[in-house]
Design a protein around this motif. Structure first.
Motif, PDB file in Angstrom:
ATOM      1  N   LEU A 303      59.216  58.141 -30.237  1.00  0.00           N
ATOM      2  CA  LEU A 303      60.561  58.195 -29.655  1.00  0.00           C
ATOM      3  C   LEU A 303      61.602  58.194 -30.773  1.00  0.00           C
ATOM      4  CD1 LEU A 303      60.078  55.548 -26.826  1.00  0.00           C
ATOM      5  CD2 LEU A 303      60.379  58.015 -26.482  1.00  0.00           C
ATOM      6  N   CYS A 306      65.443  57.357 -27.681  1.00  0.00           N
ATOM      7  CA  CYS A 306      65.231  56.102 -26.948  1.00  0.00           C
ATOM      8  C   CYS A 306      64.637  55.059 -27.893  1.00  0.00           C
ATOM      9  CB  CYS A 306      64.246  56.316 -25.800  1.00  0.00           C
ATOM     10  SG  CYS A 306      64.762  57.593 -24.646  1.00  0.00           S
ATOM     11  N   GLU A 316      72.641  52.439 -24.351  1.00  0.00           N
ATOM     12  CA  GLU A 316      71.524  52.964 -25.139  1.00  0.00           C
ATOM     13  C   GLU A 316      70.250  52.957 -24.296  1.00  0.00           C
ATOM     14  OE1 GLU A 316      73.124  50.083 -25.940  1.00  0.00           O
ATOM     15  OE2 GLU A 316      74.322  50.514 -27.729  1.00  0.00           O
ATOM     16  N   SER A 317      69.521  54.054 -24.291  1.00  0.00           N
ATOM     17  CA  SER A 317      68.259  54.105 -23.544  1.00  0.00           C
ATOM     18  C   SER A 317      67.223  53.202 -24.199  1.00  0.00           C
ATOM     19  CB  SER A 317      67.714  55.537 -23.529  1.00  0.00           C
ATOM     20  OG  SER A 317      68.493  56.328 -22.669  1.00  0.00           O
ATOM     21  N   ILE A 319      63.140  51.637 -23.714  1.00  0.00           N
ATOM     22  CA  ILE A 319      61.854  51.843 -23.049  1.00  0.00           C
ATOM     23  C   ILE A 319      60.958  50.645 -23.306  1.00  0.00           C
ATOM     24  CG2 ILE A 319      59.722  53.202 -23.307  1.00  0.00           C
ATOM     25  CD1 ILE A 319      61.403  55.670 -23.085  1.00  0.00           C
ATOM     26  N   PHE A 347      61.736  52.751 -18.070  1.00  0.00           N
ATOM     27  CA  PHE A 347      62.743  53.513 -18.816  1.00  0.00           C
ATOM     28  C   PHE A 347      64.124  53.122 -18.285  1.00  0.00           C
ATOM     29  CE2 PHE A 347      63.787  58.306 -19.856  1.00  0.00           C
ATOM     30  CZ  PHE A 347      64.760  57.893 -20.755  1.00  0.00           C
ATOM     31  N   VAL A 349      67.471  54.248 -18.428  1.00  0.00           N
ATOM     32  CA  VAL A 349      68.107  55.502 -18.850  1.00  0.00           C
ATOM     33  C   VAL A 349      69.552  55.221 -19.248  1.00  0.00           C
ATOM     34  CG1 VAL A 349      68.722  57.832 -18.135  1.00  0.00           C
ATOM     35  CG2 VAL A 349      66.606  56.788 -17.278  1.00  0.00           C
ATOM     36  N   LEU A 357      67.691  63.299 -24.009  1.00  0.00           N
ATOM     37  CA  LEU A 357      66.722  62.322 -23.487  1.00  0.00           C
ATOM     38  C   LEU A 357      65.441  63.028 -23.049  1.00  0.00           C
ATOM     39  CD1 LEU A 357      69.073  59.970 -21.410  1.00  0.00           C
ATOM     40  CD2 LEU A 357      67.960  59.480 -23.599  1.00  0.00           C
TER      41      LEU A 357
END
Ligand SMILES: *Cc1c(COP(=O)(O)O)cnc(C)c1O
Length: 370
Positions: A303, A306, A316-317, A319, A347, A349, A357
């Protein structure tokens, strides 16, 4: 009341009109407040009890959740603890939906082990099954909707109606962290208590740790306030002020999270390596299963946009892998029963460009093929 976007943008402004006309509310750090004379108070005495900045935040939280009172506390867990420590005692019983924030289960198990405040889980589907689990000593029903991380939507109104019809004394408490008052007002649906981890969407920038409890009943508020004054998990003025600031953009942020999440929920199922996508239809939280022949660790390492990090609700994304992070304290059996497998990815988002993304996930999934 004005519409929520207006309340968010304007509802905390103009408090200094008499002195300076400052548009934005000032931040009061003072822990002590001078008394005019013996037995007199300006309304503020000592900051564990109340501060002007926290009070302003609390008024705003109550307004946007359609409650009459709010208590701003030091974290989401402090909010949960405030509810249970104020309203349950040894020998009491409560019911909870079965798919929740992992830390809530850790807290419930601790209450059960150390204080004999017992609880049972309900799968969130058939309200009659919930009613069958009610005991004379049941005090509260705890709901998180949509559920975390499997995104089950619970019928809060149905639960509140059915439970209150047979037991008006049982409190319905809803953790509204995921949808926020932009998409769900549990107090309007018959709930008695709303709880937030304001660390998530309300704060929205991954930089404030805070929580909130919102109610619509004066007696309940008094009980909670007395407990909070006693235990002291109040929110400090600085994060309270930051939260006031963050809330101004809640409506536009939630719209952006939803737009990005809807886009990805539509695209991700078509990617090779993604078996299934779970999404409640609104909000910014998506879960998906990586196919068995895709390596989760390799996916995370590839990633670039993310971040592999354990929180949610920010611009901010982020995970996470619930099986080994947020839900690790649940038994393996319980996790697998709920669909929290080692291949499940959660996730949060963010507000980055939707195509950036999508290409980040696409690239990382492709790299993870074994
Ligand atoms: C994070 C979270 C909590 C706990 O909040 P903290 O601010 O981390 O203490 C509670 N409920 C939900 C749904 C959460 O996501």
């Amino acid at each position: 009341m004005v519409k929520i976007a207006t309340q968010l943008a304007q509802g905390t402004n103009g408090t200094d009109d008499d002195k300076t006309g400052a548009v934005v509310a000032p931040l009061y750090f003072s822990t002590a407040f001078r008394h005019p004379g013996l037995g007199q108070s300006t309304g503020y005495d000592y900051s564990r009890l109340e501060t002007p900045t926290r009070e302003l935040l609390e008024k705003q939280l109550a307004a946007i959740e359609h409650g009459t009172h709010a208590l701003a506390v030091s974290s989401g867990m402090a909010a949960i603890d405030l509810v249970f420590s104020a309203l349950t005692k040894t020998g009491d019983h409560f019911l909870s939906t079965d798919d929740l924030y992992g830390g809530s289960f850790r807290y419930f198990d601790e209450r059960q082990a150390n204080y004999k405040i017992n609880y049972d889980k309900w799968n969130g589907i058939n309200v009659d099954d919930l009613l069958l689990q009610i005991r004379p000593e049941t005090k509260l029903v705890w709901i998180e909707s949509p559920s975390n991380p499997t995104m089950k939507v619970i019928d809060i109104e149905g639960v509140a109606k059915a439970v209150h019809a047979i037991r008006p004394d049982i409190l319905i408490a809803v953790d509204n962290t995921f949808l926020t008052p932009i998409y769900q007002n549990p107090l309007d649906l018959g709930a008695d208590i709303v709880v937030h981890s304001a660390t998530k969407y309300l704060g929205g920038h991954n930089d404030i740790l805070a929580g909130a409890v919102i109610v619509k009943d004066d007696a309940l508020f008094t009980t909670l306030t007395n407990q909070l004054t006693t235990t002291g998990q109040t929110l400090d003025p600085f994060p309270a002020w930051l939260l006031i600031r963050s809330l101004k953009t809640l409506a536009v942020r939630m719209a952006g999270h939803t737009k990005n999440a809807q886009y990805l929920a539509g695209k991700l199922p078509t990617l090779p390596g993604i078996d299934k996508v779970l999404y409640a239809g609104v909000g910014g939280m998506i879960s998906f299963y990586l196919a068995d022949n895709y390596n989760v660790d390799t996916f995370l390492r590839h990633l670039q946009v993310c971040s592999f990090a354990e929180s949610l609700g920010g611009v901010e994304s982020l995970i996470t892998v619930p099986y080994i992070q947020t839900h690790h304290d649940m038994s393996v059996e319980d996790r697998l029963h709920l669909g929290i497998t080692p291949q499940l990815i959660r996730f949060s988002v963010g507000l980055e460009d939707q195509d950036d993304l999508l290409s980040d996930i696409t690239r990382a999934v492709a790299a993870a093929k074994e």
